[in-house]
Each structure stands twice: as structure tokens, then as C-alpha cells.
Motif scaffolding. Structure first.
Motif, PDB file in Angstrom:
ATOM      1  N   VAL A 240       0.842  -1.204   0.000  1.00  0.00           N
ATOM      2  CA  VAL A 240       0.000   0.000   0.000  1.00  0.00           C
ATOM      3  C   VAL A 240       0.873   1.249   0.000  1.00  0.00           C
ATOM      4  CG1 VAL A 240      -1.619   1.355   1.384  1.00  0.00           C
ATOM      5  CG2 VAL A 240      -2.003  -1.096   1.079  1.00  0.00           C
ATOM      6  N   LEU A 241       1.890   1.259   0.850  1.00  0.00           N
ATOM      7  CA  LEU A 241       2.790   2.414   0.928  1.00  0.00           C
ATOM      8  C   LEU A 241       3.553   2.596  -0.385  1.00  0.00           C
ATOM      9  CD1 LEU A 241       4.145   1.858   4.553  1.00  0.00           C
ATOM     10  CD2 LEU A 241       2.618   3.697   3.790  1.00  0.00           C
ATOM     11  N   TYR A 242       3.908   1.488  -1.024  1.00  0.00           N
ATOM     12  CA  TYR A 242       4.573   1.572  -2.327  1.00  0.00           C
ATOM     13  C   TYR A 242       3.657   2.240  -3.349  1.00  0.00           C
ATOM     14  CZ  TYR A 242       6.314  -0.018  -6.868  1.00  0.00           C
ATOM     15  OH  TYR A 242       6.743  -0.068  -8.162  1.00  0.00           O
ATOM     16  N   ARG A 243       2.389   1.829  -3.379  1.00  0.00           N
ATOM     17  CA  ARG A 243       1.445   2.418  -4.324  1.00  0.00           C
ATOM     18  C   ARG A 243       1.190   3.890  -4.008  1.00  0.00           C
ATOM     19  NH1 ARG A 243      -2.590  -0.824  -6.403  1.00  0.00           N
ATOM     20  NH2 ARG A 243      -3.499   1.157  -7.110  1.00  0.00           N
ATOM     21  N   LEU A 244       1.290   4.268  -2.732  1.00  0.00           N
ATOM     22  CA  LEU A 244       1.119   5.666  -2.339  1.00  0.00           C
ATOM     23  C   LEU A 244       2.403   6.469  -2.553  1.00  0.00           C
ATOM     24  CD1 LEU A 244      -0.947   5.205   0.951  1.00  0.00           C
ATOM     25  CD2 LEU A 244      -1.737   6.358  -1.126  1.00  0.00           C
ATOM     26  N   GLU A 245       3.452   5.786  -3.032  1.00  0.00           N
ATOM     27  CA  GLU A 245       4.757   6.401  -3.291  1.00  0.00           C
ATOM     28  C   GLU A 245       5.419   6.909  -2.018  1.00  0.00           C
ATOM     29  OE1 GLU A 245       4.961   8.838  -6.861  1.00  0.00           O
ATOM     30  OE2 GLU A 245       3.097   7.945  -7.585  1.00  0.00           O
ATOM     31  N   GLU A 246       5.108   6.234  -0.900  1.00  0.00           N
ATOM     32  CA  GLU A 246       5.796   6.496   0.373  1.00  0.00           C
ATOM     33  C   GLU A 246       6.900   5.448   0.482  1.00  0.00           C
ATOM     34  OE1 GLU A 246       3.111   6.857   3.693  1.00  0.00           O
ATOM     35  OE2 GLU A 246       1.602   7.902   2.492  1.00  0.00           O
ATOM     36  N   TYR A 247       7.924   5.636  -0.344  1.00  0.00           N
ATOM     37  CA  TYR A 247       8.894   4.574  -0.548  1.00  0.00           C
ATOM     38  C   TYR A 247       9.759   4.278   0.674  1.00  0.00           C
ATOM     39  CZ  TYR A 247       7.547   5.255  -5.414  1.00  0.00           C
ATOM     40  OH  TYR A 247       6.834   5.360  -6.580  1.00  0.00           O
ATOM     41  N   SER A 248      10.165   5.295   1.399  1.00  0.00           N
ATOM     42  CA  SER A 248      11.040   5.062   2.550  1.00  0.00           C
ATOM     43  C   SER A 248      10.337   4.231   3.616  1.00  0.00           C
ATOM     44  CB  SER A 248      11.509   6.397   3.135  1.00  0.00           C
ATOM     45  OG  SER A 248      12.331   7.080   2.214  1.00  0.00           O
ATOM     46  N   SER A 249       9.058   4.540   3.870  1.00  0.00           N
ATOM     47  CA  SER A 249       8.296   3.766   4.865  1.00  0.00           C
ATOM     48  C   SER A 249       8.079   2.341   4.380  1.00  0.00           C
ATOM     49  CB  SER A 249       6.943   4.436   5.131  1.00  0.00           C
ATOM     50  OG  SER A 249       7.113   5.736   5.658  1.00  0.00           O
ATOM     51  N   SER A 250       7.795   2.181   3.103  1.00  0.00           N
ATOM     52  CA  SER A 250       7.607   0.847   2.537  1.00  0.00           C
ATOM     53  C   SER A 250       8.892   0.043   2.630  1.00  0.00           C
ATOM     54  CB  SER A 250       7.167   0.967   1.073  1.00  0.00           C
ATOM     55  OG  SER A 250       7.004  -0.301   0.484  1.00  0.00           O
ATOM     56  N   LEU A 251      10.009   0.687   2.339  1.00  0.00           N
ATOM     57  CA  LEU A 251      11.301  -0.007   2.373  1.00  0.00           C
ATOM     58  C   LEU A 251      11.621  -0.499   3.780  1.00  0.00           C
ATOM     59  CD1 LEU A 251      13.813  -0.851   0.808  1.00  0.00           C
ATOM     60  CD2 LEU A 251      14.803   1.385   1.344  1.00  0.00           C
ATOM     61  N   ALA A 252      11.305   0.308   4.788  1.00  0.00           N
ATOM     62  CA  ALA A 252      11.570  -0.100   6.172  1.00  0.00           C
ATOM     63  C   ALA A 252      10.805  -1.379   6.514  1.00  0.00           C
ATOM     64  CB  ALA A 252      11.169   1.026   7.126  1.00  0.00           C
ATOM     65  N   LEU A 253       9.565  -1.473   6.036  1.00  0.00           N
ATOM     66  CA  LEU A 253       8.773  -2.675   6.291  1.00  0.00           C
ATOM     67  C   LEU A 253       9.350  -3.887   5.575  1.00  0.00           C
ATOM     68  CD1 LEU A 253       5.103  -1.331   6.106  1.00  0.00           C
ATOM     69  CD2 LEU A 253       6.207  -2.367   8.086  1.00  0.00           C
ATOM     70  N   TYR A 254       9.700  -3.721   4.303  1.00  0.00           N
ATOM     71  CA  TYR A 254      10.236  -4.855   3.547  1.00  0.00           C
ATOM     72  C   TYR A 254      11.587  -5.307   4.092  1.00  0.00           C
ATOM     73  CZ  TYR A 254       6.714  -5.184  -0.095  1.00  0.00           C
ATOM     74  OH  TYR A 254       5.544  -5.400  -0.770  1.00  0.00           O
ATOM     75  N   THR A 255      12.387  -4.361   4.540  1.00  0.00           N
ATOM     76  CA  THR A 255      13.684  -4.721   5.129  1.00  0.00           C
ATOM     77  C   THR A 255      13.480  -5.593   6.356  1.00  0.00           C
ATOM     78  OG1 THR A 255      14.625  -2.626   4.335  1.00  0.00           O
ATOM     79  CG2 THR A 255      15.846  -3.812   6.031  1.00  0.00           C
ATOM     80  N   ASP A 256      12.523  -5.202   7.197  1.00  0.00           N
ATOM     81  CA  ASP A 256      12.217  -5.989   8.392  1.00  0.00           C
ATOM     82  C   ASP A 256      11.653  -7.362   8.021  1.00  0.00           C
ATOM     83  OD1 ASP A 256      11.875  -5.969  11.429  1.00  0.00           O
ATOM     84  OD2 ASP A 256       9.832  -6.455  10.767  1.00  0.00           O
ATOM     85  N   LEU A 257      10.787  -7.410   7.028  1.00  0.00           N
ATOM     86  CA  LEU A 257      10.206  -8.688   6.597  1.00  0.00           C
ATOM     87  C   LEU A 257      11.285  -9.622   6.050  1.00  0.00           C
ATOM     88  CD1 LEU A 257       6.995  -7.327   4.857  1.00  0.00           C
ATOM     89  CD2 LEU A 257       7.011  -8.974   6.750  1.00  0.00           C
ATOM     90  N   MET A 258      12.208  -9.071   5.272  1.00  0.00           N
ATOM     91  CA  MET A 258      13.286  -9.895   4.718  1.00  0.00           C
ATOM     92  C   MET A 258      14.165 -10.451   5.830  1.00  0.00           C
ATOM     93  SD  MET A 258      13.193 -10.162   1.395  1.00  0.00           S
ATOM     94  CE  MET A 258      14.870 -10.686   1.074  1.00  0.00           C
ATOM     95  N   ARG A 259      14.327  -9.681   6.867  1.00  0.00           N
ATOM     96  CA  ARG A 259      15.203 -10.088   7.960  1.00  0.00           C
ATOM     97  C   ARG A 259      14.567 -11.195   8.805  1.00  0.00           C
ATOM     98  NH1 ARG A 259      15.755  -5.334  10.306  1.00  0.00           N
ATOM     99  NH2 ARG A 259      17.449  -4.727   8.918  1.00  0.00           N
ATOM    100  N   HIS A 260      13.245 -11.161   8.958  1.00  0.00           N
ATOM    101  CA  HIS A 260      12.583 -12.064   9.903  1.00  0.00           C
ATOM    102  C   HIS A 260      11.721 -13.141   9.264  1.00  0.00           C
ATOM    103  CE1 HIS A 260      13.335  -8.395  12.456  1.00  0.00           C
ATOM    104  NE2 HIS A 260      13.819  -9.354  13.224  1.00  0.00           N
ATOM    105  N   SER A 261      11.622 -13.159   7.944  1.00  0.00           N
ATOM    106  CA  SER A 261      10.765 -14.152   7.286  1.00  0.00           C
ATOM    107  C   SER A 261      11.609 -15.258   6.684  1.00  0.00           C
ATOM    108  CB  SER A 261       9.936 -13.494   6.183  1.00  0.00           C
ATOM    109  OG  SER A 261       9.088 -12.514   6.731  1.00  0.00           O
ATOM    110  N   GLN A 262      11.152 -16.485   6.879  1.00  0.00           N
ATOM    111  CA  GLN A 262      11.814 -17.639   6.290  1.00  0.00           C
ATOM    112  C   GLN A 262      10.734 -18.551   5.710  1.00  0.00           C
ATOM    113  OE1 GLN A 262      14.186 -19.327   9.445  1.00  0.00           O
ATOM    114  NE2 GLN A 262      15.911 -17.964   9.028  1.00  0.00           N
ATOM    115  N   ASP A 263      10.338 -18.251   4.484  1.00  0.00           N
ATOM    116  CA  ASP A 263       9.305 -19.046   3.830  1.00  0.00           C
ATOM    117  C   ASP A 263       9.605 -19.106   2.337  1.00  0.00           C
ATOM    118  OD1 ASP A 263       8.501 -16.572   2.761  1.00  0.00           O
ATOM    119  OD2 ASP A 263       7.030 -16.251   4.349  1.00  0.00           O
ATOM    120  N   GLU A 264       8.670 -19.680   1.574  1.00  0.00           N
ATOM    121  CA  GLU A 264       8.913 -19.883   0.146  1.00  0.00           C
ATOM    122  C   GLU A 264       8.699 -18.619  -0.679  1.00  0.00           C
ATOM    123  OE1 GLU A 264       4.600 -21.305   0.829  1.00  0.00           O
ATOM    124  OE2 GLU A 264       6.479 -21.055   1.942  1.00  0.00           O
ATOM    125  N   TYR A 265       8.336 -17.494  -0.038  1.00  0.00           N
ATOM    126  CA  TYR A 265       8.045 -16.262  -0.772  1.00  0.00           C
ATOM    127  C   TYR A 265       9.215 -15.277  -0.763  1.00  0.00           C
ATOM    128  CZ  TYR A 265       3.314 -18.099  -0.395  1.00  0.00           C
ATOM    129  OH  TYR A 265       2.207 -18.909  -0.462  1.00  0.00           O
TER     130      TYR A 265
END
Length: 530
Positions: free
Chosen positions: A122-147
Motif C-alpha cells: 500500500v505504501l509503495y502504491r502511495l509512493e511512500e517509498y522510505s516507509s515501505s522499504l523499512a517494512l520490507y527490510t524488516d520482513l526480509m530479515r525475519h521471514s523464512q518461507d517460500e516467498y
């Protein structure tokens, strides 16, 4: 029949709740959400407050892309849907109610990874890129799945958006850690190269992405050739853009045309390709451009484009109307532009200039500059260009010297000195050089980031030599030697300057150059007219 279930009945001949849930689960596994919806409705008839059945009913609607119906259902059962934040937010997201989706997700006190995945998008579509990036960075760090691949591709897309919007805050270190072993990651890395001005490297990477895309999708027997072509279309349009910015417009135009010939289902892809063909055509092939412009106004397109894409398409539509003299329509379209932008004024001025109402165009631009002195750079440059086209060189110089953010940069200094010399204002040209060198010397004292100083000193020395001031030129070249102590060409210029008024001083400099250096120095003398 695969849809028939052999189950035990309750005493009254009806299926039990447990049996209905088994059917619901089976339909869900099969992906038959229409029948799943009916089963969930049956359960709720017998157990109206069953939250699990209610959630399944909502999910069945969502899986059928019936987002309005799903929201209506949830809004009509406030108690049963009070925990369905993710479902509500997703429906609003798919209906392009992005701010409402953001509000719902941010109101959740303990967000799950699923909440954050959706919020990041949602934040990406709203072009709030820095906030979106912070979320994805955290997800990449803590997620271990097939996605993981999809998540990293999404994060790369966010980095591309951040780079295009605010290069100063772009996380280059994070971008350098991205993999390039899927075609999606190849594509997004190429987009970053494009935004950094490395179009040739981006073109090569996009070609690799194209090859990898075809190879990986052909390995899946369920993927049709049409699906492969749709996916390749996205990469090809971006590769065409990389060719276009390198000036390879014929190759770019053919690639855009190839994508459009396949009639892509993605309306945003067709719009971008059509828009870029219009920009290549400029004021030629207006009939073709008019046909292509229809792709820029199709229903549903607005929600699929970034703000920058919308602005570019609106501008090209305006220019097309200007080229075809559809002035009334042009005025209406200009009214849709942001008044804070220079573009409305520039288009009105362009129309008056084409009508040979030069003074009216100049007055429009001057008014814009007076009313918005801090945000009218393009208007000021256009005003200078019009003055030059009319032979009013000193007026053009006056406008250019008023550009406080640009007036001391080498390109602007070079233009101003050349223009002043054309009207025999050599003293004024020297003032421009004096002021620019003084500014960058001061900046060096303050923060040692005066990267333009050597180039300006070179310009200044060449100017002084051309105007028979070898003593001043030698002084400037001495300063330049401090900046570039190992530059043999600077040494050669310095010796040449001293030789015109102090031969003994010129002879004190060691002759460091061999015959190779000598031939190079002769060429340098010729280029500077020394």
C-alpha cells in the motif's frame, strides 16, 4: 461426480456443522470458491455468530474478486468482522482506496507479517517509498518461507521508486546486496541503473532479464505462450526506454511497436509504450500519435500509474494538441495540471510563441517568474531561450545571471561568457568568471567540496590567454596546479603563459614531457588556442 460428497446425515436428514465445514474445506482446496461461499452461508444460517464461517464467506468473495460485496458483507456485520482488518484492508487496496487501506492497517496494534506485507505494498502504491522499504527490510530479515524471491523483488521495486523520487535518501548499500538470479530482480536492478543514468548497462541487464524470463517460464508446462509474451512485454518496454535515452530512437520505436502489436492486456504497459512513441514522434507523424494517445485515457488507467507517469502523459497529450492546433481542448487539459508547476505557463507561452505573439509569451513567463521566484527555473530558462531566439543576448544573459542556484556552475559560466563575448562585453564575461571562481574557492574553504573549481579555473585561464592577459592566466594556472599537480597539460599551459612575459620563470619548470607528451601538448595548445 467430484462435487458429490458421501457423508453421514444428522438425524433430521441435514448435514452436521462439522460435515459442512469439511465440505467448505474441500471446496477451498479445489479453488471452487463459489460453492464454498454457498456452504459458508448454510453454516451461518444455522450458526449466525460463527466467526470462522463468516471469515470463510468473506474470503470466498475476495477470492472471486468480489471486493465491494466483501466490504458490504463486513460492514453489515460489525461484530463478526471486527478482527478482519487484513480482509478489509485488502479489499480497499484492490478497489484503489489506498488511504483507507493504510488507515486500517496502521490501526492494528499487533500487526502480523501478513499485515506488514500488505501495508508495504500500500505504501509503495502511495509512493511512500522510505516507509515501505523499512517494512520490507524488516520482513526480509525475519521471514523464512517460500516467498523470499517475491519479497526481495518487491523490495527492489521499492528501491527503484525511492531512487526516482529522492536520490539523496536512496539506500545504495541495501541495493548492492540484492541478488540477480531471477528475472524480476534483474529487471529491478536494471531500473536502478536507468535512474542512475547508466542506460547502456541497463539495456544489457534487461536483455539478460528477457532471456531469463523466457527460460524460466518455459519450464512451467502450465504457462501459455501468451502469458510469456505478456511478461516479456514489461521487460521489452523498459529496454526500449533504455535505448531511447541513449538516442537509439529507431530501435526503441520498433520495440515499442512490437509490444503494442501483441495487444497486451496490461493497460498501463500499453499506455507507457504509446506515450513513449508519442515522445519519439514529437511534431511528426501526428496521425499516428493521435491514435496512440487513445491508450492514455482508457478507464482504470489512473490507478496503475505513478504521479510522474501521469504528469508525463498529460504533458504529451497537451503537446499533441498544441502541434495539431486544438487550442480549446489544450486549454481544458492544461487546467488539469498542478498550478504550482511551470508546465501550464510553459504550454500557454508555447502556444503564443507558435502564433508569433512573442511579447505575450515573454510577459507570461516574466509574470510566472515574479510570482514564483523560487520555483520557476524552467520558466526562466525558457524565457532566456526566447530572448536568444530574438537576438536579445543581453536580456538573455540578465535572466541567466538571475538563476542563483545555477549561475556559478561551469556550464552556466561557459554559456554566459560566450554570450557576453558575442556582444563584445569582455569585461562582463570576466566578471562572471571572477564571481564563479570566488564562490567555489569560498566553498572549498568551508567544506572542501568545491568539485567545480578545477574546471572553472581551466575556463578562466583559457579566457585570460585568449584576451592577452598571460600574467593573470599564470596566476590562475598556479592555483590550478595545486588542484591538479600531476596534470601535464596544466603544466604546459603554465609554461606557455610565463613564456609570454617571464621567459626565465618559464625555463625554471622541468621539461617532463617526452616526444609523446610533446605531441599531446601541441594538441592541447591547439584546442585552447594558445
Amino acid at each position: 461426480c467430484p462435487d458429490t460428497y458421501c457423508v453421514n446425515m444428522a438425524a433430521d436428514g441435514q448435514l452436521t456443522i462439522e460435515q459442512l465445514f469439511s465440505q467448505l474445506q474441500a471446496f477451498g482446496r479445489k479453488g471452487d470458491f463459489a460453492k464454498g461461499f454457498k456452504i459458508a452461508s448454510q453454516i451461518l444460517k444455522r450458526s449466525p455468530n460463527d466467526r470462522v464461517a463468516f471469515q470463510c464467506k468473506v474470503v470466498c468473495l475476495v477470492q472471486q474478486s468480489k471486493f465491494k460485496e466483501a466490504l458490504h458483507l463486513m460492514n453489515g456485520h460489525v461484530t463478526l468482522s471486527e478482527e478482519l482488518h487484513l480482509e478489509k484492508a485488502y479489499c480497499h487496496y484492490r478497489l484503489n482506496n489506498l488511504l483507507e487501506a493504510k488507515r486500517i492497517l496502521e490501526s492494528v496494534h499487533s500487526r502480523t507479517p501478513s499485515h506488514n506485507e500488505l501495508l508495504g505494498q500500500v505504501l509503495y502504491r502511495l509512493e511512500e517509498y522510505s516507509s515501505s522499504l523499512a517494512l520490507y527490510t524488516d520482513l526480509m530479515r525475519h521471514s523464512q518461507d517460500e516467498y523470499g524471491d517475491e519479497r526481495e523483488a518487491n523490495m527492489a521495486a521499492v528501491l527503484v521508486g525511492q531512487l526516482s523520487q529522492s536520490p539523496d535518501t536512496w539506500d545504495e548499500q541495501l541495493a548492492s546486496q540484492l541478488r540477480t538470479d531471477t528475472y524480476e530482480l534483474f529487471y529491478n536492478n536494471a531500473c536502478m541503473l536507468l535512474h542512475k543514468g547508466q542506460a547502456a548497462a541497463a539495456e544489457a541487464m534487461l536483455k539478460k532479464a528477457e532471456d531469463l524470463c523466457r527460460q524460466s517460464l518455459q519450464e512451467d508446462p502450465d504457462v501459455l505462450e501468451e502469458d510469456i509474451e505478456d511478461e516479456l512485454g514489461i521487460i521489452r518496454v523498459q529496454r526500449a526506454y533504455a535505448l531511447q535515452v541513449q538516442g537509439k530512437v529507431d530501435a526503441a520505436g520498433k520495440l515499442y511497436a512490437h509490444v503494442l502489436k501483441l495487444k497486451p492486456d496490461d493497460i498501463s504497459l500499453a499506455a507507457v509504450a504509446s506515450n513513449n512513441i508519442i515522445s519519439i514522434n514529437k511534431d511528426r507523424d501526428l496521425f499516428d500519435s493521435a491514435k496512440k494517445a487513445k491508450a492514455l485515457v482508457v478507464d482504470g488507467l489512473d490507478h496503475k500509474l505513478t504521479k510522474l507517469q501521469k504528469q508525463c502523459m498529460l504533458l504529451n497529450r497537451c503537446l499533441l494538441l498544441l502541434y495539431t492546433n486544438q487550442i480549446d481542448q489544450l486549454r481544458g487539459l492544461i487546467g488539469k495540471m498542478k498550478p504550482s508547476s511551470d508546465l501550464p505557463c510553459l504550454l500557454h507561452a508555447a502556444q503564443k510563441y507558435r502564433d508569433r505573439r512573442i511579447q505575450d509569451a515573454i510577459r507570461l513567463l516574466q509574470d510566472r517568474v515574479v510570482q514564483h521566484p523560487d520555483s520557476s527555473l524552467t520558466a526562466q530558462l525558457t524565457l532566456a531561450q526566447i530572448h536568444l531566439s530574438q537576438g536579445h543576448i543581453e536580456e538573455a544573459c540578465g535572466v541567466l545571471q538571475s538563476l542563483s542556484t545555477l549561475q556559478h556552475f561551469p556550464g552556466m559560466v561557459s554559456s554566459l561568457t560566450a554570450l557576453y563575448q558575442r556582444v563584445d562585453r569582455t569585461a562582463k564575461a570576466k566578471e562572471v568568471l571572477d564571481a564563479a571562481v570566488a564562490v567555489w574557492r569560498q566553498r572549498k574553504v568551508q567544506d572542501e567540496s568545491a568539485k567545480c573549481l578545477p574546471e572553472l579555473l581551466q575556463q578562466y585561464a583559457s579566457f585570460l590567454m585568449r584576451h592577452c592577459s598571460p600574467e593573470e592566466a599564470a596566476s590562475v594556472l598556479e592555483d590550478l596546479r595545486q588542484e591538479k599537480p600531476s596534470d601535464i597539460y596544466v603544466l604546459a599551459q603554465l609554461i606557455n603563459a610565463y613564456s609570454q612575459f617571464d621567459a626565465r620563470r618559464a625555463e625554471q619548470y622541468p621539461l617532463l614531457y617526452s616526444s609523446f607528451y610533446f605531441s599531446q601538448i601541441v594538441c592541447q595548445f591547439l584546442s585552447y588556442g594558445l
